[in-house]
Design a protein around this motif. Sequence first.
Motif, PDB file in Angstrom:
ATOM      1  N   GLY A 207       0.781  -1.233   0.000  1.00 26.51           N
ATOM      2  CA  GLY A 207       0.000   0.000   0.000  1.00 26.51           C
ATOM      3  C   GLY A 207       0.806   1.272   0.000  1.00 26.51           C
ATOM      4  N   GLN A 208       2.115   1.166   0.109  1.00 26.19           N
ATOM      5  CA  GLN A 208       2.939   2.365   0.132  1.00 26.19           C
ATOM      6  C   GLN A 208       3.891   2.406  -1.040  1.00 26.19           C
ATOM      7  OE1 GLN A 208       4.960   3.080   3.764  1.00 26.19           O
ATOM      8  NE2 GLN A 208       3.154   2.757   5.015  1.00 26.19           N
ATOM      9  N   VAL A 209       4.242   3.637  -1.419  1.00 24.05           N
ATOM     10  CA  VAL A 209       5.238   3.796  -2.463  1.00 24.05           C
ATOM     11  C   VAL A 209       6.613   3.639  -1.839  1.00 24.05           C
ATOM     12  CG1 VAL A 209       6.246   5.378  -4.136  1.00 24.05           C
ATOM     13  CG2 VAL A 209       3.769   5.282  -3.829  1.00 24.05           C
ATOM     14  N   MET A 210       7.378   2.686  -2.336  1.00 24.03           N
ATOM     15  CA  MET A 210       8.724   2.481  -1.819  1.00 24.03           C
ATOM     16  C   MET A 210       9.700   3.419  -2.506  1.00 24.03           C
ATOM     17  SD  MET A 210       8.839   0.048   0.465  1.00 24.03           S
ATOM     18  CE  MET A 210       7.321   0.635   1.148  1.00 24.03           C
ATOM     19  N   GLU A 211       9.473   3.609  -3.801  1.00 21.35           N
ATOM     20  CA  GLU A 211      10.459   4.328  -4.582  1.00 21.35           C
ATOM     21  C   GLU A 211       9.823   4.768  -5.902  1.00 21.35           C
ATOM     22  OE1 GLU A 211      15.127   3.553  -5.592  1.00 21.35           O
ATOM     23  OE2 GLU A 211      13.817   1.848  -5.499  1.00 21.35           O
ATOM     24  N   VAL A 212      10.215   5.945  -6.393  1.00 24.70           N
ATOM     25  CA  VAL A 212       9.843   6.372  -7.736  1.00 24.70           C
ATOM     26  C   VAL A 212      11.140   6.643  -8.469  1.00 24.70           C
ATOM     27  CG1 VAL A 212       8.589   8.046  -9.123  1.00 24.70           C
ATOM     28  CG2 VAL A 212       7.772   7.481  -6.842  1.00 24.70           C
ATOM     29  N   CYS A 213      11.308   6.050  -9.642  1.00 23.81           N
ATOM     30  CA  CYS A 213      12.548   6.357 -10.359  1.00 23.81           C
ATOM     31  C   CYS A 213      12.324   6.314 -11.856  1.00 23.81           C
ATOM     32  CB  CYS A 213      13.666   5.401  -9.944  1.00 23.81           C
ATOM     33  SG  CYS A 213      13.344   3.693 -10.276  1.00 23.81           S
ATOM     34  N   ASP A 214      13.250   6.903 -12.583  1.00 22.98           N
ATOM     35  CA  ASP A 214      13.212   6.829 -14.032  1.00 22.98           C
ATOM     36  C   ASP A 214      13.432   5.386 -14.439  1.00 22.98           C
ATOM     37  OD1 ASP A 214      12.685   9.425 -14.373  1.00 22.98           O
ATOM     38  OD2 ASP A 214      14.679  10.024 -15.058  1.00 22.98           O
TER      39      ASP A 214
ATOM     40  N   ARG B 298      14.843   3.981 -16.852  1.00 21.15           N
ATOM     41  CA  ARG B 298      16.169   3.531 -17.302  1.00 21.15           C
ATOM     42  C   ARG B 298      17.150   3.387 -16.146  1.00 21.15           C
ATOM     43  NH1 ARG B 298      16.748   9.195 -18.202  1.00 21.15           N
ATOM     44  NH2 ARG B 298      15.164   9.313 -19.820  1.00 21.15           N
ATOM     45  N   ASP B 299      16.806   3.982 -14.987  1.00 16.50           N
ATOM     46  CA  ASP B 299      17.691   3.847 -13.829  1.00 16.50           C
ATOM     47  C   ASP B 299      17.278   2.700 -12.915  1.00 16.50           C
ATOM     48  OD1 ASP B 299      18.947   6.086 -14.760  1.00 16.50           O
ATOM     49  OD2 ASP B 299      17.731   7.452 -13.556  1.00 16.50           O
TER      50      ASP B 299
ATOM     51  N   LYS C  73      17.807   1.977  -5.615  1.00 13.22           N
ATOM     52  CA  LYS C  73      18.463   1.929  -4.318  1.00 13.22           C
ATOM     53  C   LYS C  73      17.692   1.145  -3.278  1.00 13.22           C
ATOM     54  CE  LYS C  73      20.790   6.284  -4.990  1.00 13.22           C
ATOM     55  NZ  LYS C  73      19.986   6.579  -6.201  1.00 13.22           N
ATOM     56  N   HIS C  74      16.363   1.223  -3.338  1.00 12.30           N
ATOM     57  CA  HIS C  74      15.580   0.634  -2.268  1.00 12.30           C
ATOM     58  C   HIS C  74      15.777  -0.885  -2.217  1.00 12.30           C
ATOM     59  CE1 HIS C  74      12.242  -0.392   0.309  1.00 12.30           C
ATOM     60  NE2 HIS C  74      12.217   0.884   0.666  1.00 12.30           N
ATOM     61  N   PRO C  75      15.980  -1.442  -1.012  1.00 15.19           N
ATOM     62  CA  PRO C  75      16.221  -2.893  -0.909  1.00 15.19           C
ATOM     63  C   PRO C  75      15.080  -3.733  -1.481  1.00 15.19           C
ATOM     64  CG  PRO C  75      15.944  -1.876   1.265  1.00 15.19           C
ATOM     65  CD  PRO C  75      16.130  -0.770   0.281  1.00 15.19           C
ATOM     66  N   TYR C  76      13.835  -3.221  -1.402  1.00 14.41           N
ATOM     67  CA  TYR C  76      12.717  -3.998  -1.952  1.00 14.41           C
ATOM     68  C   TYR C  76      12.830  -4.099  -3.470  1.00 14.41           C
ATOM     69  CZ  TYR C  76       7.978  -5.347  -3.171  1.00 14.41           C
ATOM     70  OH  TYR C  76       6.902  -5.994  -3.690  1.00 14.41           O
ATOM     71  N   THR C  77      13.098  -2.973  -4.121  1.00 15.69           N
ATOM     72  CA  THR C  77      13.258  -2.983  -5.574  1.00 15.69           C
ATOM     73  C   THR C  77      14.413  -3.890  -5.970  1.00 15.69           C
ATOM     74  OG1 THR C  77      12.731  -0.648  -5.375  1.00 15.69           O
ATOM     75  CG2 THR C  77      13.282  -1.445  -7.554  1.00 15.69           C
TER      76      THR C  77
END
Lengths: 283, 258
Positions: free
Chosen positions: A233-240, A242-243, A248-252
């Motif tokens: 239910g939460q946003v862990m990370e937003v990134c482009d 291509r990156d 960086k986030h451990p979940y991603t």
Amino acid sequence: MSDTKPLLTVRNLSVDFPTRVGLVQAVRGLNLSVGQEKIGIVGESGSGKSMTARAILRLIPLPGRVRADELSFDGVDILRASPRQMRAIRGQRISMVMQDPKFSLNPVLTVGKQITEAYRVHHGSSESQARQRALVMLDAVRIRDPERVYRAYPHEVSGGMGQRIMIAMMLVPEPDLLIADEPTSALDVTVQLQVLAILDDLVTQRGMGLIFISHDLSLVASFCDRVVIMYSGQVMEVCDARDLQSAKHPYTRGLLQCLPKIEAGAIDLPVLERDPAWLEAHE
Amino acid sequence: MIAIEDLDISFGSGRNAVHAVRGFSAHVAANESFGLVGESGSGKSTVLRALCGLNANWTGRIVISGQNQTPRRERSFYKLVQMVFQDPYGSLHPRRTVNNILAEPVAIHRLGDADRRIDQALSDVGLNRQFRFRYPHQLSGGQRQRVAIARALILEPKILLLDEPTSALDVSVQAEVLNLLRRLRKQRNLTYILVSHDLAVVSNMCDRLAVMNHGSIVEKLTAGQLKSASPTHPYTQQLLVASKGYDRTAIDKFVDYA
């Protein structure tokens, strides 16, 4: 697309469901802005990605509760819009491709009838005009025999074809924003990519915005401009997009690592370790 | 261990006949893991269903563990060959506890000692005893697939037929189930035939694979050939390109192999 005003702005969105065992928070504090671009929302099942999509169209069923500091589409406050305003937005301005064609197509109407209905309601055009549009669109989503499929009932087409019919139906009214909830998960890889190419062309040619919901991280990374990664239910990370490989986030990182890879061969796959701290950090 | 020669399978008759599998031949050695890859409708699951006796309408030759198979299978066959299905949400009886689900094959084959066997089967797939008295709806997708694998393994078969065992699961859970299947094969010298549309899964699990399109094999590869991206048939090459993700220019070059 920072120079133009975003089409859709979401600030601090939360979706709750009161249940017998307490409040289930399906979405917590989500921020999102969508312009004329392809945004991917990625997460595992139950991470709240579909609920986010439904909240944008105000399709959360009771007793679900949607709250947000801001939820606006092209100047319209979605949370306070009248049912009439919402009807004008749904389908014509924002349309949504649902996940499962088995449950989303009307079993007692022919495919053609269902596709032209959307177009005629929103454009008030004649039946033959709508029929022409529908056939063009069926052809665009690579249905080999559009005339036959136009007359067919949903049970007479395969799952993959049903999914393409859904996409055609949602594209016929020419929406400004398309929300696609796992639109291609039932399709073969090559067909999946061909359908994505159609959506891609619409974004670049017509300036449509696209919210693409998927659990397929590598697909989203290669297809979208920006990626939102959701967990519980939460946003862990937003990134482009291509990156994403250097996220960086451990979940991603965990999600990326546990994918099997063709080049890697028969190795033990790293298993995702979930850390409760991921959720606290955002509250 | 498994030899299939000239397998032909059709459904329907006359104008509506569908020729689902045409002249399929393959040999799988003991303790080998063999992959079947293809898009939907290519006949890969149909081959698997004919192998395990779920589809009686085939011609050709199927030899399993030295025995010629007829469409009808003896009970002892199922002690040798078991199958795990794609969707753990559909393959477990919703009104039976895990205990009942696992006790049934033991009772059918009159193995006795069900209590010990169920505990053992559960711990083999990484579930503890508490799961015995749960219903499928009280389990997550990955736990359900583990129960389905336990149900197949409780008869101590030599051959496991896996029909897209992880395609209904999240990637993090998929990794767990694939690791489990790879470990079990090593521990018990099992022979696998794995059906999948995902080349990466097959590369992770199989020694050799066959690529199918429209009911026939277009190419047989070793895992090494797949890894080094050296398939020769254009259809396999296209599948490889597609599995690399979205690439607008590559998509325009796709050919329909219908």
